[in-house]
Design a protein around this motif. Structure first.
Motif, PDB file in Angstrom:
ATOM      1  N   LYS A  17      13.228  14.407 -12.775  1.00  0.00           N
ATOM      2  CA  LYS A  17      12.859  15.716 -13.308  1.00  0.00           C
ATOM      3  C   LYS A  17      11.498  15.654 -14.008  1.00  0.00           C
ATOM      4  O   LYS A  17      10.709  16.584 -13.937  1.00  0.00           O
ATOM      5  N   GLN A  18      11.249  14.553 -14.702  1.00  0.00           N
ATOM      6  CA  GLN A  18      10.034  14.430 -15.512  1.00  0.00           C
ATOM      7  C   GLN A  18       8.856  13.835 -14.747  1.00  0.00           C
ATOM      8  O   GLN A  18       7.752  13.744 -15.265  1.00  0.00           O
ATOM      9  N   LYS A  19       9.097  13.411 -13.531  1.00  0.00           N
ATOM     10  CA  LYS A  19       8.073  12.774 -12.703  1.00  0.00           C
ATOM     11  C   LYS A  19       7.482  11.531 -13.366  1.00  0.00           C
ATOM     12  O   LYS A  19       6.289  11.252 -13.265  1.00  0.00           O
ATOM     13  N   GLN A  20       8.350  10.805 -14.076  1.00  0.00           N
ATOM     14  CA  GLN A  20       7.948   9.525 -14.648  1.00  0.00           C
ATOM     15  C   GLN A  20       8.507   8.405 -13.783  1.00  0.00           C
ATOM     16  O   GLN A  20       9.318   8.634 -12.878  1.00  0.00           O
ATOM     17  N   ARG A  21       8.093   7.172 -14.091  1.00  0.00           N
ATOM     18  CA  ARG A  21       8.484   6.052 -13.225  1.00  0.00           C
ATOM     19  C   ARG A  21       9.353   5.003 -13.932  1.00  0.00           C
ATOM     20  O   ARG A  21       9.907   4.137 -13.275  1.00  0.00           O
ATOM     21  N   LEU A  22       9.429   5.083 -15.286  1.00  0.00           N
ATOM     22  CA  LEU A  22      10.188   4.064 -16.024  1.00  0.00           C
ATOM     23  C   LEU A  22      10.746   4.666 -17.301  1.00  0.00           C
ATOM     24  O   LEU A  22      10.017   5.309 -18.055  1.00  0.00           O
ATOM     25  N   SER A  23      12.034   4.461 -17.544  1.00  0.00           N
ATOM     26  CA  SER A  23      12.635   4.920 -18.806  1.00  0.00           C
ATOM     27  C   SER A  23      13.864   4.077 -19.117  1.00  0.00           C
ATOM     28  O   SER A  23      14.350   3.310 -18.278  1.00  0.00           O
ATOM     29  N   ILE A  24      14.381   4.254 -20.336  1.00  0.00           N
ATOM     30  CA  ILE A  24      15.512   3.449 -20.806  1.00  0.00           C
ATOM     31  C   ILE A  24      16.466   4.307 -21.614  1.00  0.00           C
ATOM     32  O   ILE A  24      16.050   5.282 -22.260  1.00  0.00           O
ATOM     33  N   LYS A  25      17.738   3.979 -21.544  1.00  0.00           N
ATOM     34  CA  LYS A  25      18.749   4.605 -22.400  1.00  0.00           C
ATOM     35  C   LYS A  25      19.686   3.518 -22.898  1.00  0.00           C
ATOM     36  O   LYS A  25      20.187   2.707 -22.111  1.00  0.00           O
ATOM     37  N   GLU A  51       0.820  -1.222   0.000  1.00  0.00           N
ATOM     38  CA  GLU A  51       0.000   0.000   0.000  1.00  0.00           C
ATOM     39  C   GLU A  51       0.852   1.269   0.000  1.00  0.00           C
ATOM     40  O   GLU A  51       1.806   1.394   0.764  1.00  0.00           O
ATOM     41  N   LYS A  52       0.522   2.192  -0.920  1.00  0.00           N
ATOM     42  CA  LYS A  52       1.099   3.536  -1.015  1.00  0.00           C
ATOM     43  C   LYS A  52       2.527   3.578  -1.554  1.00  0.00           C
ATOM     44  O   LYS A  52       3.117   4.665  -1.669  1.00  0.00           O
ATOM     45  N   LEU A  53       3.110   2.440  -1.903  1.00  0.00           N
ATOM     46  CA  LEU A  53       4.475   2.436  -2.422  1.00  0.00           C
ATOM     47  C   LEU A  53       4.499   2.313  -3.943  1.00  0.00           C
ATOM     48  O   LEU A  53       3.592   1.765  -4.552  1.00  0.00           O
ATOM     49  N   ASP A  54       5.544   2.840  -4.525  1.00  0.00           N
ATOM     50  CA  ASP A  54       5.788   2.681  -5.960  1.00  0.00           C
ATOM     51  C   ASP A  54       7.302   2.703  -6.159  1.00  0.00           C
ATOM     52  O   ASP A  54       8.061   2.862  -5.203  1.00  0.00           O
ATOM     53  N   VAL A  55       7.735   2.564  -7.407  1.00  0.00           N
ATOM     54  CA  VAL A  55       9.163   2.491  -7.680  1.00  0.00           C
ATOM     55  C   VAL A  55       9.485   3.271  -8.949  1.00  0.00           C
ATOM     56  O   VAL A  55       8.690   3.332  -9.876  1.00  0.00           O
ATOM     57  N   ARG A  56      10.663   3.887  -8.934  1.00  0.00           N
ATOM     58  CA  ARG A  56      11.184   4.592 -10.106  1.00  0.00           C
ATOM     59  C   ARG A  56      12.321   3.747 -10.661  1.00  0.00           C
ATOM     60  O   ARG A  56      13.207   3.342  -9.911  1.00  0.00           O
ATOM     61  N   ILE A  57      12.336   3.486 -11.974  1.00  0.00           N
ATOM     62  CA  ILE A  57      13.327   2.575 -12.549  1.00  0.00           C
ATOM     63  C   ILE A  57      13.915   3.138 -13.845  1.00  0.00           C
ATOM     64  O   ILE A  57      13.175   3.481 -14.768  1.00  0.00           O
ATOM     65  N   GLY A  58      15.233   3.229 -13.888  1.00  0.00           N
ATOM     66  CA  GLY A  58      15.942   3.597 -15.108  1.00  0.00           C
ATOM     67  C   GLY A  58      16.718   2.387 -15.619  1.00  0.00           C
ATOM     68  O   GLY A  58      17.525   1.811 -14.883  1.00  0.00           O
ATOM     69  N   ILE A  59      16.466   2.002 -16.860  1.00  0.00           N
ATOM     70  CA  ILE A  59      17.160   0.864 -17.474  1.00  0.00           C
ATOM     71  C   ILE A  59      18.255   1.381 -18.399  1.00  0.00           C
ATOM     72  O   ILE A  59      17.995   2.230 -19.256  1.00  0.00           O
ATOM     73  N   GLY A  60      19.463   0.887 -18.227  1.00  0.00           N
ATOM     74  CA  GLY A  60      20.564   1.209 -19.135  1.00  0.00           C
ATOM     75  C   GLY A  60      21.047  -0.052 -19.822  1.00  0.00           C
ATOM     76  O   GLY A  60      21.133  -1.107 -19.193  1.00  0.00           O
ATOM     77  N   ILE A  61      21.341   0.065 -21.108  1.00  0.00           N
ATOM     78  CA  ILE A  61      21.898  -1.069 -21.865  1.00  0.00           C
ATOM     79  C   ILE A  61      23.192  -0.610 -22.514  1.00  0.00           C
ATOM     80  O   ILE A  61      23.245   0.466 -23.124  1.00  0.00           O
ATOM     81  N   GLY A  62      24.243  -1.399 -22.366  1.00  0.00           N
ATOM     82  CA  GLY A  62      25.528  -1.020 -22.942  1.00  0.00           C
ATOM     83  C   GLY A  62      26.640  -1.921 -22.436  1.00  0.00           C
ATOM     84  O   GLY A  62      26.390  -3.001 -21.889  1.00  0.00           O
ATOM     85  N   GLU A  63      27.857  -1.440 -22.583  1.00  0.00           N
ATOM     86  CA  GLU A  63      29.023  -2.223 -22.192  1.00  0.00           C
ATOM     87  C   GLU A  63      29.418  -1.939 -20.745  1.00  0.00           C
ATOM     88  O   GLU A  63      29.254  -0.821 -20.252  1.00  0.00           O
ATOM     89  N   LYS A  64      29.941  -2.969 -20.091  1.00  0.00           N
ATOM     90  CA  LYS A  64      30.501  -2.825 -18.737  1.00  0.00           C
ATOM     91  C   LYS A  64      32.007  -2.985 -18.866  1.00  0.00           C
ATOM     92  O   LYS A  64      32.492  -4.030 -19.309  1.00  0.00           O
ATOM     93  N   ASN A  65      32.759  -1.947 -18.481  1.00  0.00           N
ATOM     94  CA  ASN A  65      34.216  -1.976 -18.643  1.00  0.00           C
ATOM     95  C   ASN A  65      34.953  -2.568 -17.448  1.00  0.00           C
ATOM     96  O   ASN A  65      36.045  -3.112 -17.582  1.00  0.00           O
TER      97      ASN A  65
END
Length: 209
Positions: A112-120, A72-86
């Motif tokens: 900044k955008q008040k969104q909850r999910l994005s990818i780069k 109850e009352k919880l949510d999550v913000r998630i940023g997904i990154g795809i690329g190389e790990k050095n």
């Protein structure tokens, strides 16, 4: 090429007992590997997870969303990154490479955008396309009730079962399962996940040829 999920729990400070979300989250993150090399929870309510097969990152994000929104009352913000790990360190938060930069940058943009999910990713055109889809999907995902989120979590964990079989397993009727999945827009969410999976595999294949 790998994927990194950077996230934090929204409204976590309103919980008197952090264990109510911390224990289920740790159990779920443990499915992808051991802490602190594969995942780590830091600053109280932030976390980072490596999903070594990037085409599975969105499913991981949806499962984390369902896990947290089950409370109850919880949510999550998630940023997904795809690329190389050095560099791979004993602690994931000390590893580095473009994938960590991508994940961190898109996560900071979310605030900044008040969104909850994005990818780069390394493919800007794909980012534009997927992020538009994520914004549209958020209309459904962000409105999940705890009961709906619980059903989504159970449905994803038992994807091989029919609605009737799933209902039998958790003591509900097939019609109840069907109605709950419709409220969650489960079919549409999984269609998005399937499309994401296809796109990422195609882009990785082209990059390596």
């Amino acid at each position: 090429m790998t994927s990194i999920i950077t996230g934090d729990i929204i409204n976590s400070r309103g919980q008197n007992d952090p264990g109510i979300w911390l224990h289920p989250l740790k159990e779920l993150l443990g499915e992808w590997g051991k802490s602190p090399k594969t995942w780590e929870i830091f600053r109280g309510d932030s976390f980072q997870l490596e999903v070594s097969k990037p085409w599975k990152a969105l499913l991981a994000a949806i499962r984390i969303k369902a896990c947290i929104k089950s409370i109850e009352k919880l949510d999550v913000r998630i940023g997904i990154g795809i690329g190389e790990k050095n560099y791979s360190a004993p602690h994931i938060t000390e590893s580095n490479g473009p994938v960590f930069v991508y994940s961190g940058e898109t996560f900071e943009e979310l605030k900044k955008q008040k969104q909850r999910l994005s990818i780069k990713t390394p493919w800007p055109e794909l980012d534009t396309q997927l992020n538009l889809m994520f914004r549209l999907a958020a209309v459904a995902l962000d409105k999940w009730t705890p009961a709906t989120a619980q059903l989504v979590a159970i449905s994803i964990a038992n994807r091989e079962l029919s609605q009737k079989e799933l209902g039998d397993q958790i003591g509900r009727t097939q019609s109840t399962i069907s109605e709950g999945q419709k409220r969650a827009h489960y079919e549409e969410v999984m269609a998005l996940e399937h499309y994401y999976r296809k796109c990422i595999k195609e882009c990785i294949s082209k990059t390596h040829t």
